[in-house]
Design an enzyme around this catalytic site. Structure first.
Site, PDB file in Angstrom:
ATOM      1  N   VAL A   1       5.407   0.956  -5.105  1.00  0.00           N
ATOM      2  CA  VAL A   1       5.877  -0.006  -6.106  1.00  0.00           C
ATOM      3  C   VAL A   1       6.483   0.761  -7.276  1.00  0.00           C
ATOM      4  CG1 VAL A   1       5.218  -1.931  -7.580  1.00  0.00           C
ATOM      5  CG2 VAL A   1       4.082  -1.617  -5.379  1.00  0.00           C
TER       6      VAL A   1
ATOM      7  N   HIS B   1     -32.495  -9.800  22.672  1.00  0.00           N
ATOM      8  CA  HIS B   1     -31.346 -10.404  23.365  1.00  0.00           C
ATOM      9  C   HIS B   1     -31.412 -11.913  23.210  1.00  0.00           C
ATOM     10  CE1 HIS B   1     -28.281 -11.178  26.360  1.00  0.00           C
ATOM     11  NE2 HIS B   1     -29.106 -12.084  26.896  1.00  0.00           N
TER      12      HIS B   1
ATOM     13  N   ASP C   1     -20.972   4.336 -11.336  1.00  0.00           N
ATOM     14  CA  ASP C   1     -19.522   4.537 -11.229  1.00  0.00           C
ATOM     15  C   ASP C   1     -18.995   5.573 -12.214  1.00  0.00           C
ATOM     16  OD1 ASP C   1     -19.464   2.537  -9.338  1.00  0.00           O
ATOM     17  OD2 ASP C   1     -17.987   1.291 -10.377  1.00  0.00           O
TER      18      ASP C   1
ATOM     19  N   GLU D   1       0.857  -1.193   0.000  1.00  0.00           N
ATOM     20  CA  GLU D   1       0.000   0.000   0.000  1.00  0.00           C
ATOM     21  C   GLU D   1       0.893   1.244   0.000  1.00  0.00           C
ATOM     22  OE1 GLU D   1      -3.342   0.977  -0.087  1.00  0.00           O
ATOM     23  OE2 GLU D   1      -2.448   2.964   0.081  1.00  0.00           O
TER      24      GLU D   1
ATOM     25  N   GLY E   1      -7.580   0.989  -7.512  1.00  0.00           N
ATOM     26  CA  GLY E   1      -8.727   1.847  -7.765  1.00  0.00           C
ATOM     27  C   GLY E   1      -9.304   1.617  -9.151  1.00  0.00           C
TER      28      GLY E   1
HETATM   29  P1  FAD Z   1     -20.919  -1.397 -14.053  1.00  0.00           P
HETATM   30  O1  FAD Z   1     -21.375  -2.419 -13.103  1.00  0.00           O
HETATM   31  O2  FAD Z   1     -19.473  -1.278 -14.340  1.00  0.00           O
HETATM   32  O3  FAD Z   1     -21.716  -1.668 -15.406  1.00  0.00           O
HETATM   33  C1  FAD Z   1     -21.521  -0.916 -16.550  1.00  0.00           C
HETATM   34  C2  FAD Z   1     -21.974  -1.739 -17.742  1.00  0.00           C
HETATM   35  O4  FAD Z   1     -21.988  -0.893 -18.885  1.00  0.00           O
HETATM   36  C3  FAD Z   1     -21.054  -2.908 -18.092  1.00  0.00           C
HETATM   37  O5  FAD Z   1     -21.824  -4.043 -18.403  1.00  0.00           O
HETATM   38  C4  FAD Z   1     -20.303  -2.409 -19.334  1.00  0.00           C
HETATM   39  O6  FAD Z   1     -19.924  -3.459 -20.188  1.00  0.00           O
HETATM   40  C5  FAD Z   1     -21.386  -1.573 -19.971  1.00  0.00           C
HETATM   41  N1  FAD Z   1     -20.896  -0.534 -20.882  1.00  0.00           N
HETATM   42  C6  FAD Z   1     -19.922   0.373 -20.691  1.00  0.00           C
HETATM   43  N2  FAD Z   1     -19.826   1.208 -21.735  1.00  0.00           N
HETATM   44  C7  FAD Z   1     -20.778   0.797 -22.624  1.00  0.00           C
HETATM   45  C8  FAD Z   1     -21.181   1.249 -23.890  1.00  0.00           C
HETATM   46  N3  FAD Z   1     -20.613   2.300 -24.484  1.00  0.00           N
HETATM   47  N4  FAD Z   1     -22.175   0.588 -24.516  1.00  0.00           N
HETATM   48  C9  FAD Z   1     -22.777  -0.478 -23.929  1.00  0.00           C
HETATM   49  N5  FAD Z   1     -22.449  -0.945 -22.723  1.00  0.00           N
HETATM   50  C10 FAD Z   1     -21.456  -0.312 -22.071  1.00  0.00           C
HETATM   51  N6  FAD Z   1     -19.856  -2.570  -4.843  1.00  0.00           N
HETATM   52  C11 FAD Z   1     -20.670  -2.767  -3.784  1.00  0.00           C
HETATM   53  O7  FAD Z   1     -21.535  -1.938  -3.529  1.00  0.00           O
HETATM   54  N7  FAD Z   1     -20.561  -3.885  -3.006  1.00  0.00           N
HETATM   55  C12 FAD Z   1     -19.626  -4.829  -3.241  1.00  0.00           C
HETATM   56  O8  FAD Z   1     -19.544  -5.826  -2.527  1.00  0.00           O
HETATM   57  C13 FAD Z   1     -18.749  -4.641  -4.341  1.00  0.00           C
HETATM   58  N8  FAD Z   1     -17.813  -5.560  -4.626  1.00  0.00           N
HETATM   59  C14 FAD Z   1     -17.009  -5.381  -5.714  1.00  0.00           C
HETATM   60  C15 FAD Z   1     -16.031  -6.326  -5.955  1.00  0.00           C
HETATM   61  C16 FAD Z   1     -15.180  -6.172  -7.041  1.00  0.00           C
HETATM   62  C17 FAD Z   1     -14.137  -7.227  -7.316  1.00  0.00           C
HETATM   63  C18 FAD Z   1     -15.339  -5.048  -7.906  1.00  0.00           C
HETATM   64  C19 FAD Z   1     -14.476  -4.882  -9.105  1.00  0.00           C
HETATM   65  C20 FAD Z   1     -16.302  -4.097  -7.649  1.00  0.00           C
HETATM   66  C21 FAD Z   1     -17.140  -4.242  -6.538  1.00  0.00           C
HETATM   67  N9  FAD Z   1     -18.099  -3.299  -6.216  1.00  0.00           N
HETATM   68  C22 FAD Z   1     -18.911  -3.483  -5.129  1.00  0.00           C
HETATM   69  C23 FAD Z   1     -18.294  -2.089  -7.031  1.00  0.00           C
HETATM   70  C24 FAD Z   1     -19.476  -2.303  -7.975  1.00  0.00           C
HETATM   71  O9  FAD Z   1     -19.216  -3.423  -8.785  1.00  0.00           O
HETATM   72  C25 FAD Z   1     -19.678  -1.058  -8.826  1.00  0.00           C
HETATM   73  O10 FAD Z   1     -19.837   0.068  -7.987  1.00  0.00           O
HETATM   74  C26 FAD Z   1     -20.915  -1.212  -9.680  1.00  0.00           C
HETATM   75  O11 FAD Z   1     -20.835  -2.339 -10.513  1.00  0.00           O
HETATM   76  C27 FAD Z   1     -21.122   0.029 -10.557  1.00  0.00           C
HETATM   77  O12 FAD Z   1     -22.298  -0.124 -11.260  1.00  0.00           O
HETATM   78  P2  FAD Z   1     -22.529   0.614 -12.648  1.00  0.00           P
HETATM   79  O13 FAD Z   1     -23.851   0.122 -13.139  1.00  0.00           O
HETATM   80  O14 FAD Z   1     -22.281   2.038 -12.518  1.00  0.00           O
HETATM   81  O15 FAD Z   1     -21.379   0.054 -13.623  1.00  0.00           O
HETATM   82  P1  NAD Z   2      -9.625   1.390  -3.558  1.00  0.00           P
HETATM   83  O1  NAD Z   2      -9.694   2.815  -3.913  1.00  0.00           O
HETATM   84  O2  NAD Z   2     -10.554   0.847  -2.567  1.00  0.00           O
HETATM   85  O3  NAD Z   2      -8.165   1.042  -3.020  1.00  0.00           O
HETATM   86  C1  NAD Z   2      -7.015   1.286  -3.774  1.00  0.00           C
HETATM   87  C2  NAD Z   2      -5.838   1.322  -2.835  1.00  0.00           C
HETATM   88  O4  NAD Z   2      -4.670   1.309  -3.621  1.00  0.00           O
HETATM   89  C3  NAD Z   2      -5.799   2.576  -1.984  1.00  0.00           C
HETATM   90  O5  NAD Z   2      -5.553   2.233  -0.653  1.00  0.00           O
HETATM   91  C4  NAD Z   2      -4.645   3.378  -2.588  1.00  0.00           C
HETATM   92  O6  NAD Z   2      -3.962   4.179  -1.651  1.00  0.00           O
HETATM   93  C5  NAD Z   2      -3.765   2.259  -3.098  1.00  0.00           C
HETATM   94  N1  NAD Z   2      -2.875   2.642  -4.205  1.00  0.00           N
HETATM   95  C6  NAD Z   2      -3.157   3.446  -5.251  1.00  0.00           C
HETATM   96  N2  NAD Z   2      -2.084   3.503  -6.084  1.00  0.00           N
HETATM   97  C7  NAD Z   2      -1.120   2.715  -5.548  1.00  0.00           C
HETATM   98  C8  NAD Z   2       0.180   2.339  -5.940  1.00  0.00           C
HETATM   99  N3  NAD Z   2       0.732   2.809  -7.054  1.00  0.00           N
HETATM  100  N4  NAD Z   2       0.877   1.491  -5.152  1.00  0.00           N
HETATM  101  C9  NAD Z   2       0.330   0.990  -3.999  1.00  0.00           C
HETATM  102  N5  NAD Z   2      -0.913   1.320  -3.583  1.00  0.00           N
HETATM  103  C10 NAD Z   2      -1.636   2.147  -4.347  1.00  0.00           C
HETATM  104  O7  NAD Z   2      -9.700   0.612  -4.970  1.00  0.00           O
HETATM  105  P2  NAD Z   2      -9.956  -0.911  -5.297  1.00  0.00           P
HETATM  106  O8  NAD Z   2      -9.623  -1.777  -4.159  1.00  0.00           O
HETATM  107  O9  NAD Z   2      -9.291  -1.118  -6.613  1.00  0.00           O
HETATM  108  O10 NAD Z   2     -11.500  -0.946  -5.522  1.00  0.00           O
HETATM  109  C11 NAD Z   2     -12.109  -0.045  -6.437  1.00  0.00           C
HETATM  110  C12 NAD Z   2     -13.465   0.333  -5.966  1.00  0.00           C
HETATM  111  O11 NAD Z   2     -14.379  -0.731  -6.176  1.00  0.00           O
HETATM  112  C13 NAD Z   2     -13.567   0.598  -4.460  1.00  0.00           C
HETATM  113  O12 NAD Z   2     -13.125   1.875  -4.120  1.00  0.00           O
HETATM  114  C14 NAD Z   2     -15.029   0.457  -4.257  1.00  0.00           C
HETATM  115  O13 NAD Z   2     -15.650   1.649  -4.651  1.00  0.00           O
HETATM  116  C15 NAD Z   2     -15.389  -0.664  -5.202  1.00  0.00           C
HETATM  117  N6  NAD Z   2     -15.457  -1.941  -4.457  1.00  0.00           N
HETATM  118  C16 NAD Z   2     -16.342  -2.043  -3.438  1.00  0.00           C
HETATM  119  C17 NAD Z   2     -16.414  -3.209  -2.712  1.00  0.00           C
HETATM  120  C18 NAD Z   2     -17.372  -3.293  -1.579  1.00  0.00           C
HETATM  121  O14 NAD Z   2     -18.245  -2.452  -1.505  1.00  0.00           O
HETATM  122  N7  NAD Z   2     -17.266  -4.273  -0.700  1.00  0.00           N
HETATM  123  C19 NAD Z   2     -15.591  -4.278  -3.020  1.00  0.00           C
HETATM  124  C20 NAD Z   2     -14.680  -4.127  -4.047  1.00  0.00           C
HETATM  125  C21 NAD Z   2     -14.630  -2.946  -4.772  1.00  0.00           C
END
Ligand code: FAD
Ligand code: NAD
Length: 475
Positions: free
Chosen positions: A245, A452, A320, A211, A279
């Protein structure tokens, strides 16, 4: 002439598909364009969340937790098993089945609500027309009175550690490994790094998380972050803060990583898999023709007002791809709001009460402001906290770890933030979200009867503790 709809949604993630269903419920003729192609090469609705995000990660977190309990915790209950094994094919296959069930579920919901699906890439043209380049390469045009942009986000790539899908992987890669790596490196101790790092650690990988920032989980309340860090260290997750890194080179079947430590000294690490989780960034490639008038901010996010309107007549953006936390539930609520505004109803999303959950063990959850933020903003506050170690249900579950910390305004007692680390806090946080949404005080929660024995008694006692009258601990 192009097909004409009331609403076209580009992107069928949790923001876009929810917007489409709500728009259709409100009687609007709705279409969705989505480009996501699943692991089987077929179009799959549900976006990042259902395909390679929230749902598959929770499936693997749950399976790996069961394995970890079997290998580490069940003996405390008198349960032993000889030589427990995990079959990675079944482990990943179970996750894939869950993903298919939910992405297929969105297809069914679209049918039930008469939402028309177009599979392919959507591009907004001037005048609310959308050019659709189908997954088969055919190009067509549709148009609508309103277009909702919900194109989501993609992982940020580091220039010196480009994803190759085999050794240097993103979230999708880390959800689909075919074997437990002996050594796994993770760049970024954020939500993905902690969740997916935990999955493979529990199955036996040596996981090192690098990190860059000096503080662990800088976005969280630091009392909670410190407690979580202690638990992760006990589990053997090696989290190095202040680790910058500088290089990552694939040599044969290994990744050689170079980084500097807190003193600036050069360090190295060799792993079999490197997960880069630093991120995500808004995804807008190919989404907008040059003359639409839709603006992007300095971070590439679509600019919107508090009602997610882009400023271009009939064009909205959610999820997003716009400002605010990158969370599925935040995007979904924006989707509902925009659909309702289009239908002439009122709509509002309160970004100040969006809950965060990190599904590690113990889980981490929070809503509202941290103590650090309140200090910085000069807002007077008081705090109360209560440990799970003093809660009968948690201890009976063998999970008496962590605490709930409540922060209320020093003068009005209004709840300003609640921060938790402990068992099932992903569920406990919602009582506090409701209280905050109703502008409740710690006194309100303190006076509500809690069952409880229940984990939620910890929330109750934390509320009592704000006024130094917790019953089951010294104040
Ligand atoms: P997305 O889910 O990214 O969907 C966008 C869609 O649009 C995709 O299908 C893409 O292919 C499509 N698209 C993009 N551009 C175009 C285009 N021009 N034409 C047609 N289609 C297009 N969030 C939580 O709240 N809880 C969690 O536990 C959680 N866990 C996560 C774990 C991981 C590993 C990751 C990567 C993310 C996680 N997130 C979690 C974050 C969550 O996935 C995102 O916040 C969420 O999916 C965003 O929703 P969205 O609809 O904005 O976009
Ligand atoms: P994040 O923003 O949560 O964490 C990224 C981490 O990487 C930060 O701590 C940052 O300081 C560090 N970092 C950035 N550049 C770096 C570098 N060059 N070297 C070392 N460390 C570095 O991002 P993520 O884990 O990639 O997840 C992306 C987003 O997806 C989350 O912020 C969240 O919004 C969403 N997400 C949500 C859930 C959930 O709700 N449970 C689960 C997974 C993902």
């Amino acid at each position: 002439m192009s097909d004409k709809f009331d609403v076209i949604v580009i992107g069928a993630g949790p923001a876009g598909y929810v917007a489409a269903i709500r728009a259709a419920q409100l009687g609007l003729k709705t279409a969705v364009v989505d480009a996501f192609v699943g692991k089987d090469g077929k179009a799959a609705l549900g976006g990042t969340c259902l395909n390679v995000g929230c749902i598959p990660s929770k499936a693997l977190l749950d399976s790996s937790k069961q394995f970890h309990n079997l290998t580490h915790n069940f003996k405390d209950h008198g349960i032993t098993a000889e030589n427990p094994q995990i079959d990675i094919g079944t482990f990943i296959g179970r996750k894939d089945k869950i993903v298919k069930q939910f992405t297929g579920g969105v297809t069914m919901l679209f049918k039930a609500n008469k939402v028309t699906s177009f599979f392919g890439k959507g591009k907004l043209l001037k005048g609310n027309e959308v050019e659709v380049t189908g997954n088969d390469g055919t190009v067509s045009k549709i148009s609508a009175t309103n277009v909702i942009l919900a194109s989501g986000s993609v992982p940020i790539e580091l220039p010196f550690a480009k994803f190759d899908g085999t050794h240097i992987i993103d979230n999708a890669g880390a959800l689909d490994l075919t074997a437990v790596p002996k050594r796994m490196g993770v760049i970024g101790a954020g939500v993905i790094g902690l969740e997916l790092g935990s999955v493979w650690k529990r199955l036996g990988a040596d996981v090192t998380v690098l990190e860059a920032l000096p503080k662990f989980l800088a976005v969280a309340d630091q009392d909670i972050a410190k407690m979580a860090a202690r638990e992760f260290a006990k589990q053997g997750l090696d989290i190095k803060v202040n680790a910058k890194v500088t290089s990552a080179e694939v040599k044969g079947d290994e990744v050689h990583i170079g980084y500097t430590d807190k003193d600036g000294a050069a360090q190295s690490l060799v792993v079999d898999k490197l997960l880069v989780a630093v991120g995500r960034r808004a995804y807008t490639a190919g989404l907008l023709a040059d003359d639409t008038g839709v603006k992007l901010d300095e971070r590439g996010r679509i600019v919107v007002d508090e009602h997610n309107h882009t400023g271009v007549d009939g064009v909205w953006a959610i999820g997003d791809a716009v400002r605010g936390p990158m969370l599925a539930h935040k995007g979904s609520e924006e989707g509902v709001m925009v659909a309702e505004l289009i239908a002439g109803k009122p709509g509002h999303v309160n970004l100040d009460t969006v809950p965060w959950v990190i599904y590690t063990e113990p889980e981490i959850a929070w809503v509202g402001k941290t103590e650090e933020q309140l200090k910085e903003e000069g807002i007077p506050y008081k705090t109360g906290a209560f440990p799970f170690a003093a809660n009968g249900r948690a201890v009976a579950m063998n999970e008496g770890i962590g605490q709930v910390k409540m922060i209320a305004h020093a003068e009005t007692d209004r709840i300003l933030g609640v921060h938790m680390v402990g068992p099932v806090v992903s569920e406990l946080i919602h009582e506090c979200v409701v209280a905050m949404e109703f502008k409740g005080s710690s006194e309100d929660l303190a006076r509500i009867v809690h069952a409880h024995p229940a984990l939620s008694e910890v929330v109750h006692e934390a509320a009592l503790s704000v006024d130094k009258r917790a019953i089951h601990k010294g104040n």
